[in-house]
Design a protein around this motif. Structure first.
Motif, short mmCIF file in Angstrom:
data_model
loop_
_atom_site.label_atom_id
_atom_site.label_comp_id
_atom_site.label_asym_id
_atom_site.label_seq_id
_atom_site.Cartn_x
_atom_site.Cartn_y
_atom_site.Cartn_z
N SER A 129 18.32 -3.89 -5.12
CA SER A 129 17.22 -3.65 -6.10
C SER A 129 16.89 -2.17 -5.91
O SER A 129 16.61 -1.50 -6.82
CB SER A 129 16.07 -4.41 -5.35
OG SER A 129 16.11 -5.78 -5.56
N ILE A 185 11.75 -5.53 -10.49
CA ILE A 185 12.30 -5.16 -9.14
C ILE A 185 11.61 -4.35 -8.29
O ILE A 185 11.59 -4.72 -7.21
CB ILE A 185 13.96 -4.65 -9.45
CG1 ILE A 185 14.66 -5.74 -10.21
CG2 ILE A 185 14.61 -4.17 -8.36
CD1 ILE A 185 15.81 -4.98 -10.87
N SER A 234 17.05 -8.53 -7.77
CA SER A 234 17.71 -7.97 -9.05
C SER A 234 18.17 -9.25 -9.69
O SER A 234 18.41 -9.14 -10.87
CB SER A 234 18.74 -7.11 -8.56
OG SER A 234 19.44 -7.58 -7.50
#
Lengths: 173, 435
Positions: free
Chosen positions: B173, B239, B246
């Motif tokens: 992320s 995110i 993700s």
């Protein structure tokens, strides 16, 4: 030759279709998980385990034969150009033999692993109930087996034709 | 420990690449033989048994096929043409307006499709003919269209960022979010270059008279651009805000993309089926290399070669910027010959320990390396994007003209990379807010 080709293409089509189903299921399953968490504040049973151990394994190994037959395996043509053109059929053939041997070793390893994990009834603990993992181990054997078949079919082409259609350097950013 | 064996193995790898063994199998073969020589058959076979399954059975990595699928659907739905038309309506009348529209449409499509080469081909088909028709200088028209594809790898959804995060063991992320500012910065830098050049030399791009478009046209343009904005902001925003990982953002992104293209009625069943099939084949070929790279990483760690190499590099300089410059140079050279994913996976087993030993922030290093991989697609003599542009356009523009036009954007890239090296906050600011 024609029958031989069909014999290699059929398993590759079948396994790629299974791979495609896995990719679709993965998208649906993840979306369902996100929606379930948003709406009910609860995760679905075993999402992470099923996606990781089943869909991902299927999507990674089952389509390998198709990738091989469609020339989508990522290799490098630029380095190969340092070989004089008249030697290239021979070096290509050698390269195919190395690929074949490596694939063979991978199958042997996958087979040994699948067998031993099946014997111990391999499972991991998901949310609450155990999720069986060993069936997924066999997908490696199937996917790599189909790849080996595809490589075998393509093996003689390196000698037969001077300049095989190069697979190109496919790019994925 | 046997560092020499590590160096020999790189030579063996080169030989296999010359023999055109697929990169994934070449890495696997070298790692297996190397481990066999170093530790014997059983440990080597053990790695071969365990790694392929364990590497891919990975929740975070499942963002990769999802991102590939979003890209395939975007490509099949003809999205890029509609975005370009809308931007042409809005900024086409500015100095170099069509080239500016190309910068942003290309950046948007490259981010969605995740492929520099696909973006270059699409811009070559759609944007370049329009620019040439309006009397734009061919070098400018082809240069901007060739360069924009490289922005995609930085902006989410980005496959290469997820793969890097997996190997570097950093949060996927954070890695995805880290690319956002550098990506946008590059797009703005491209557009600025075009505008400044066209202001100084108006002959480069004749100004197109601003046409009074009907409100309906603006609305249609807005509706064409809206889905891309929703998707990019939806994926990046969820995110960033920590609402979704993700993988979840990627999976949900697929659903969102499908809903949008179905609502717009721009994707046939056949298109959808082809998108899924393309995704499966792409996924398998990427992961085969990643598996090989994972085994190579294990083997090289046993040889101790990365430690020797990083010691040698740190003997030259201990400055993180200096080390990154050496890595950049390596990537620039390799990027001329290999595709970005190949370069990244071939080199990570060596580069990551170096970055680690030098105490360099792996997210900062990762974004710079991804940037360099993409810049490698533009550099002569073998910048792949230039060749794709040439083959898309056929005989109408020479390769020399394309390379000349692209070189302006390479200069911009050098400035952007220098900024990222000098001011790590450009990369690290957004991820630091996620803690």
């Amino acid at each position: 030759m024609k029958h031989l080709l069909a014999a290699a293409i059929l398993p590759s089509r079948l396994s790629t279709t299974l791979g495609a189903i896995s990719i679709s299921a993965m998208a649906l399953h993840i979306s369902a998980e996100v929606l379930s968490r948003l709406i009910w504040g609860q995760s679905l049973f075993g999402t992470i385990e099923i996606i990781s151990y089943y869909y991902m394994v299927a999507a990674s190994f089952l389509p390998l034969a198709s990738a091989q037959l469609q020339g989508q395996m990522i290799s490098t043509d630029v380095f190969a150009k340092i070989v004089p053109a008249r030697l290239r059929p021979a070096t290509d053939f050698l390269g195919r033999l190395v690929s074949l041997a490596t694939c063979g070793m991978l199958i042997w390893a996958a087979w040994a692993q699948a067998l031993s994990k099946t014997r111990v009834n391999e499972a991991i603990s998901g949310l609450g109930a155990p999720v069986l993992v060993w069936p997924s181990r066999w997908m490696l054997v199937i996917g790599l087996g189909a790849l080996l078949l595809a490589q075998l079919i393509q093996l003689p082409r390196g000698i037969a034709s001077d300049e095989d259609a190069p697979p190109g350097t496919g790019e994925r950013g | 420990m046997n560092p020499e064996l590590g160096f020999y193995s790189l030579g063996a790898l080169m030989v296999l690449l010359v023999l055109r063994v697929p990169i994934g199998l070449a890495l696997t073969a070298v790692a297996f033989v190397g481990l066999y020589l170093l530790r014997g058959f059983n440990p080597a076979f053990g790695v071969l048994k365990a790694t392929p399954f364990e590497f891919v059975a990975h929740w975070t990595l499942s963002a990769v096929p999802m991102f590939v699928l979003i890209g395939a659907i975007a490509a099949h739905s003809g999205m890029v043409g509609r975005i370009f038309r809308a931007l042409k309506l809005w900024v086409g009348w500015l100095p170099g307006g069509l080239a500016i529209a190309t910068s942003f449409a290309g950046a948007g499509f490259a981010a969605m499709s995740g492929s520099s080469l696909a973006t270059t081909a699409a811009m070559g088909r759609i944007a370049v003919p329009e620019m040439l028709k309006e009397g734009y200088q061919p070098a400018l028209a082809t240069g901007v269209a060739t360069a924009v594809g490289t922005i995609g790898a930085l902006i989410p959804p980005s496959i290469i960022m997820v793969i890097y995060a997996t190997f570097a063991e950093v949060s996927a992320s954070k890695m995805l979010i880290a690319g956002v500012i550098p990506g946008i910065l590059t797009a703005i830098a491209y557009a600025s270059l075009v505008a400044i050049r066209c202001l100084i030399n108006p002959d480069l791009a004749p100004v197109i008279a601003r046409r009074q478009a009907e409100r309906r046209e603006h609305l249609r343009g807005f509706l064409d651009v809206l889905p891309v904005l929703i998707l990019a902001l939806g994926i990046t925003g969820s995110i960033y805000a920590g609402i979704a990982t993700s993988t979840e953002a990627a999976g949900f992104g697929v659903l969102l993309t499908l809903i949008i293209v179905m609502a717009q009625r721009v994707l046939s069943w056949r298109g959808l089926r082809d998108s899924i099939y393309e995704t499966t084949v792409t996924t398998a070929s990427i992961f085969l290399i990643a598996i090989g790279a994972a085994m190579m990483t294990q083997f090289l760690a046993f040889t101790g070669m990365p430690r020797v190499l990083s010691g040698a590099i740190m003997g030259i300089t201990e400055d993180p910027v200096g080390i990154m410059l050496i890595c950049c140079l390596l990537y620039l050279i390799l990027g001329c010959f290999l595709d970005p994913m190949g370069v990244m996976l071939l080199t990570l087993p060596i580069i990551l320990p170096i970055i680690d030993n030098a105490g360099i922030n792996p997210i900062w290093a990762g974004v710079i390396l991804v940037k360099m991989l993409e810049v490698g697609l533009l550099t002569p003599p073998v910048g792949l994007n230039c060749f794709v542009m040439k083959s898309t356009l056929g005989g109408s523009v020479s390769l020399g003209t394309i390379i000349k036009g692209t070189s302006w954007f390479l200069t911009v890239e050098a400035v952007v990379v220098a900024l990222m090296l000098a001011f790590p906050q450009i990369i690290l600011f957004l991820p630091s807010l996620m803690d």
